[in-house]
Write an enzyme that holds these catalytic residues in place. Structure first.
Site, PDB file in Angstrom:
ATOM      1  N   SER A  13      41.874  46.099  54.130  1.00 49.24           N
ATOM      2  CA  SER A  13      42.513  44.803  53.856  1.00 49.24           C
ATOM      3  C   SER A  13      43.763  44.563  54.705  1.00 49.24           C
ATOM      4  O   SER A  13      44.100  43.423  55.004  1.00 49.24           O
ATOM      5  CB  SER A  13      42.882  44.709  52.374  1.00 49.24           C
ATOM      6  N   GLY A  50      39.128  46.644  50.878  1.00 54.12           N
ATOM      7  CA  GLY A  50      38.605  47.684  49.994  1.00 54.12           C
ATOM      8  C   GLY A  50      37.899  48.816  50.712  1.00 54.12           C
ATOM      9  O   GLY A  50      37.450  49.770  50.078  1.00 54.12           O
ATOM     10  N   ASN A  78      42.688  53.104  51.117  1.00 53.38           N
ATOM     11  CA  ASN A  78      41.846  53.017  49.918  1.00 53.38           C
ATOM     12  C   ASN A  78      41.344  54.384  49.474  1.00 53.38           C
ATOM     13  O   ASN A  78      41.098  54.600  48.280  1.00 53.38           O
ATOM     14  CB  ASN A  78      40.684  52.043  50.139  1.00 53.38           C
ATOM     15  N   ASP A 166      51.374  41.445  45.025  1.00 54.21           N
ATOM     16  CA  ASP A 166      50.616  42.615  44.550  1.00 54.21           C
ATOM     17  C   ASP A 166      51.334  43.937  44.821  1.00 54.21           C
ATOM     18  O   ASP A 166      50.921  44.991  44.355  1.00 54.21           O
ATOM     19  CB  ASP A 166      49.204  42.643  45.142  1.00 54.21           C
ATOM     20  N   HIS A 169      50.219  44.604  49.884  1.00 55.23           N
ATOM     21  CA  HIS A 169      49.899  43.975  51.174  1.00 55.23           C
ATOM     22  C   HIS A 169      51.089  43.213  51.753  1.00 55.23           C
ATOM     23  O   HIS A 169      51.770  42.493  51.022  1.00 55.23           O
ATOM     24  CB  HIS A 169      48.711  43.019  51.001  1.00 55.23           C
TER      25      HIS A 169
END
Length: 195
Positions: A13, A50, A78, A166, A169
């Site tokens: 991502s 992801g 991840n 979040d 990011h």
């Protein structure tokens, strides 16, 4: 006239540009940086949100299409979030680098900083993967995708200013800083692809 080098950015991502307008994402900003610095290259967004190192390994062969002359590999975040064994991630990244070497495609390997969630031994073992493999495969190396942000100092200020809600990011401003820091290495990668 020298040909334009196509640089595939194989990642997750962070590469894909999660939560951002397309033109604010990592690959679009990197393209802008290369253009502004007269580096004749086209950046291909091969980031999948992801994705783990296993996902990257499963995609590497079709990512390395004939027009790709260089590759950025930015995977592992991840894996860490899921607590995947460092040995597994190392194996997958080795497979990716072997695929690039087989096609004579130079690589910029981008590391990550692993958190302490799984203990110091896990973190050290995971973080060691990147410099080890960079040396083994003679890649260019950028130690940590997010370092241009985390190295700024007081984390609460950094999070508020450069990271999305979040908490993971980078926002558009954060991406700009990352690209400013990584751009010269990508320019070097393009030069390597020309040699």
């Amino acid at each position: 006239m020298a040909e334009t080098i196509t640089v595939a950015a194989l990642g997750d991502s962070l590469t894909q540009g999660y939560g951002l307008m397309r033109e604010e994402g990592f690959t679009a900003r990197l393209q802008d940086w290369l253009d502004a610095h007269d580096v004749d290259a086209t950046v291909l967004n091969a980031g999948v949100s992801g994705d783990t190192t296993a996902g990257g390994l499963s995609r590497v062969d079709w990512t390395l299409s004939p027009e790709v002359g260089a590759m950025i590999v930015a995977l592992g975040g991840n894996d860490v979030l899921r607590g995947i064994a460092p040995e597994t991630a190392r194996e997958n990244l080795t497979g990716i680098l072997e695929a690039a070497r087989a096609k004579d495609v130079p690589v910029l390997l981008v590391g990550i900083a692993a958190p302490n969630n799984y203990g110091a031994a896990y973190r050290e073992s995971f973080e060691a993967i990147y410099p080890d493999l960079s040396q083994e495969f003679d890649t260019l190396y950028f130690p940590n995708f997010l370092a241009p942000l985390t190295d700024l100092g007081e984390m609460s200020e950094v999070m508020a200013r450069y990271v999305q809600a979040d908490g993971i990011h980078p926002n558009a401003e954060g991406v700009k800083l990352i690209v400013e820091a990584m751009g010269p290495k990508v320019a070097e990668l393009v030069e390597r692809a020309r040699d």
